[in-house]
Design an enzyme around this catalytic site. Structure first.
Site, mmCIF file in Angstrom:
data_model
loop_
_atom_site.group_PDB
_atom_site.id
_atom_site.type_symbol
_atom_site.label_atom_id
_atom_site.label_comp_id
_atom_site.label_asym_id
_atom_site.label_seq_id
_atom_site.Cartn_x
_atom_site.Cartn_y
_atom_site.Cartn_z
ATOM 1 N N HIS A 2 0.833 -1.208 0.000
ATOM 2 C CA HIS A 2 0.000 0.000 0.000
ATOM 3 C C HIS A 2 0.867 1.257 0.000
ATOM 4 C CE1 HIS A 2 -3.914 -2.039 0.948
ATOM 5 N NE2 HIS A 2 -3.063 -2.972 1.305
ATOM 6 N N ASP A 27 -6.234 5.420 1.828
ATOM 7 C CA ASP A 27 -6.213 4.005 1.474
ATOM 8 C C ASP A 27 -7.565 3.371 1.823
ATOM 9 O OD1 ASP A 27 -4.193 1.587 0.943
ATOM 10 O OD2 ASP A 27 -5.497 1.001 2.606
ATOM 11 N N GLN A 75 12.710 -8.220 -6.549
ATOM 12 C CA GLN A 75 11.712 -8.737 -7.489
ATOM 13 C C GLN A 75 11.662 -7.988 -8.816
ATOM 14 O OE1 GLN A 75 7.889 -10.341 -6.109
ATOM 15 N NE2 GLN A 75 6.890 -8.757 -7.342
ATOM 16 N N HIS A 115 2.151 -15.134 -5.534
ATOM 17 C CA HIS A 115 1.007 -15.097 -4.621
ATOM 18 C C HIS A 115 -0.128 -14.247 -5.186
ATOM 19 C CE1 HIS A 115 3.059 -11.387 -4.006
ATOM 20 N NE2 HIS A 115 2.254 -10.954 -3.056
ATOM 21 N N ASN A 169 0.284 -5.656 -6.822
ATOM 22 C CA ASN A 169 1.505 -5.017 -7.300
ATOM 23 C C ASN A 169 2.360 -6.003 -8.088
ATOM 24 O OD1 ASN A 169 0.953 -2.506 -6.159
ATOM 25 N ND2 ASN A 169 1.982 -2.981 -4.244
ATOM 26 N N SER A 170 2.516 -7.213 -7.553
ATOM 27 C CA SER A 170 3.307 -8.237 -8.250
ATOM 28 C C SER A 170 2.670 -8.604 -9.585
ATOM 29 C CB SER A 170 3.442 -9.486 -7.373
ATOM 30 O OG SER A 170 4.230 -9.220 -6.234
ATOM 31 N N GLU A 223 -6.970 -10.458 -0.998
ATOM 32 C CA GLU A 223 -7.871 -10.729 -2.129
ATOM 33 C C GLU A 223 -7.185 -11.566 -3.200
ATOM 34 O OE1 GLU A 223 -5.561 -7.506 -4.189
ATOM 35 O OE2 GLU A 223 -5.849 -8.317 -2.189
#
Length: 483
Positions: free
Chosen positions: A17, A123, A357, A372, A376-377, A396
């Site tokens: 976040h 947020d 990453q 996962h 963002n990933s 989520e």
């Protein structure tokens, strides 16, 4: 001359976040030279080295002269053993007075040269801060760091609960499939976020969703070409205006979060990747909170070894049981890996701890990503054109995996129903056969999947260019700020 305006950003404390909010702030000030932003940082009460080093990097080297960071005072110690929803609510609620005082200091110094306070950007977990914005007589906007499909699910379930008195937690352990407007396909109850399948959790999250409706607009970290169906279904006028402005990514995140030790780790990893053929390595990484028990670690090892494929595996150690904390690196991963695994795979595999990453996904040797499915990933993998094998864990992510595999055809499934609790425990162990199958499938060269991912990669970049869908959407948002 147009009066300068200031926005106050209030992100959640979690790394995913916070990083997204900072990148959003950076993008906004780059688009308008009369905009100033102050980001309030809430520090978690437990040790999180990645987040701490990232915050330190922001304080040492601000992203822009017009983006200011204020680290709020630490709140009184919160019991780390309470339920996740109680922990989150108490943590954010306890910052309310600090936010009010910090905003008062900003506005007290207001003068002809001082920017006017134009609003809060909060947020999704910080809806209690709407009350503070109201006290200052300014509008609240939300920056939603998850997909539009999930936003639509929350709005829909909140309405069903409040209008029809139907609890979504009733679907726990159910084989039911739900028809939801933001999804083309019916959604199995088994991929609903864990928090929604818990009565107290659903009450908390859908309570947030009800307050989303009080905002003046919602910035969403997605883009029209990726989630056109979900975004179209949310444009019925019943909710605040949506501004799809993504993908918002920190493509330099590895540098800003790494100390000297991690810089060396990064160098070692990239040197190893330099020696691998193009698109030959499958990368396994499960986010800032991703870790597994020893039984699951062994199944992953066996699946990798049996596949015979080249691999790079970010293996993290779970925190002590019943404790809220970030995973850490193993002092010696041999302790949890099958005997002889590292020796047998020495020519084709590399096991690491913390992973840079972004730099890894950008490397031409990477051909697939076991992820996962954090949003963002997911956006990073699409940006770099790397297909995903889905292994969701919490939040989520099960729903994200479903959207990627079934709705968009941009990923393959390892297991979509795997889930772990807030403390990292999971009753399920995904077997080596399942892991091997998913890895083999995602690494197929010249597949239709790989072509679709490459096409979406190009669309993600075009969305941010001058005249692109997200570029235009952000312009519409800025028009609201400078009305």
């Amino acid at each position: 001359m147009e009066k300068a305006s200031e926005l106050v950003f209030i992100p959640s404390a979690g790394m995913g976040h916070l990083v997204s909010a900072v990148e959003m702030a950076r993008l906004l000030v780059a688009r308008h030279d009369r905009l100033f932003i102050t980001v309030f940082i809430m520090k978690l009460p437990f040790d999180s080295k990645g987040t701490e080093s990232y915050i330190a990097s922001l304080e040492a080297s601000p992203v822009s002269p017009r983006v200011n960071f204020i680290t709020l005072p630490k709140v009184p110690t919160i019991d780390k053993h309470m339920s996740p929803n109680s922990f989150r609510n108490q943590f954010i609620e306890s910052h309310k007075t600090h936010v009010k005082n910090a905003v008062a200091e900003l506005t007290e110094s207001e003068s002809d040269s001082r920017p006017r306070l134009a609003g809060f950007i909060i947020d999704m977990f910080c809806t209690t801060m709407i009350d503070v914005a109201d006290e200052f007589g300014v509008p609240t906007y939300m920056f939603f760091t998850s997909p539009a499909a999930f936003l639509g699910l929350l709005f829909n379930l909140q309405r069903i609960r409040d209008v029809y008195n139907k609890e979504v937690s009733d679907f726990k352990d159910s084989d039911a499939e739900l028809a939801l407007p933001t999804f083309v396909n019916s959604v199995p109850a088994k991929v609903l976020p864990s928090v929604l399948l818990d009565k107290d959790g659903a009450k908390a999250i859908l309570g947030y969703a009800k307050r989303f409706r009080e905002t003046k607009g919602i910035l969403v970290n997605t883009f029209m070409e990726l989630e056109s169906h979900a975004l179209d279904s949310l444009s019925d006028g019943e909710i605040p205006p949506l501004y799809p402005v993504g993908p918002i990514l920190n493509l330099k995140s590895d540098d800003s979060q790494s100390g000297s030790e991690q810089a060396q780790q990064k160098s070692d990893v990239l040197e190893w990747l330099d020696d691998q053929p193009p698109s030959s390595v499958v990368f396994l990484c499960f986010g800032s909170m991703g870790s597994f028990g020893e039984d699951q670690v062994r199944e992953i090892a066996w699946g990798l070894e049996r596949s015979g494929l080249r691999f790079l595996w970010s293996l993290r150690q779970s925190p002590p049981k019943e404790t809220v904390a970030s995973p850490s690196d193993y002092s010696d991963p041999k302790a949890v890996l099958p005997e002889g695994f590292l020796d047998r795979t020495v020519g084709i595999g590399k096991v690491i701890g913390w992973a840079p990453q972004v730099a890894i996904l950008a490397h031409p040797a990477i051909g697939g990503f076991v992820s996962h499915c954090g949003w963002n990933s997911t956006l990073e993998s699409l940006w770099f054109g790397v297909p995903v094998a889905t292994w969701p864990m919490y939040a989520e992510q099960q729903l994200n995996a479903f959207e990627l595999v079934r709705e968009l055809g941009l990923a393959v499934e390892i297991n979509m129903e795997y889930r772990r609790d807030f403390y990292g425990e999971s009753p399920k162990v995904v077997k080596a056969e399942e892991i091997e199958r998913g890895i083999r499938e995602v690494m197929v060269q010249d597949s239709d999947l790989r072509k679709r991912v490459k096409e979406m990669s190009e669309k993600s970049k075009k969305a941010l260019m001058d005249g692109g869908s997200s570029h235009s959407s952000l312009g519409h948002f800025l028009d609201q700020i400078f009305l």
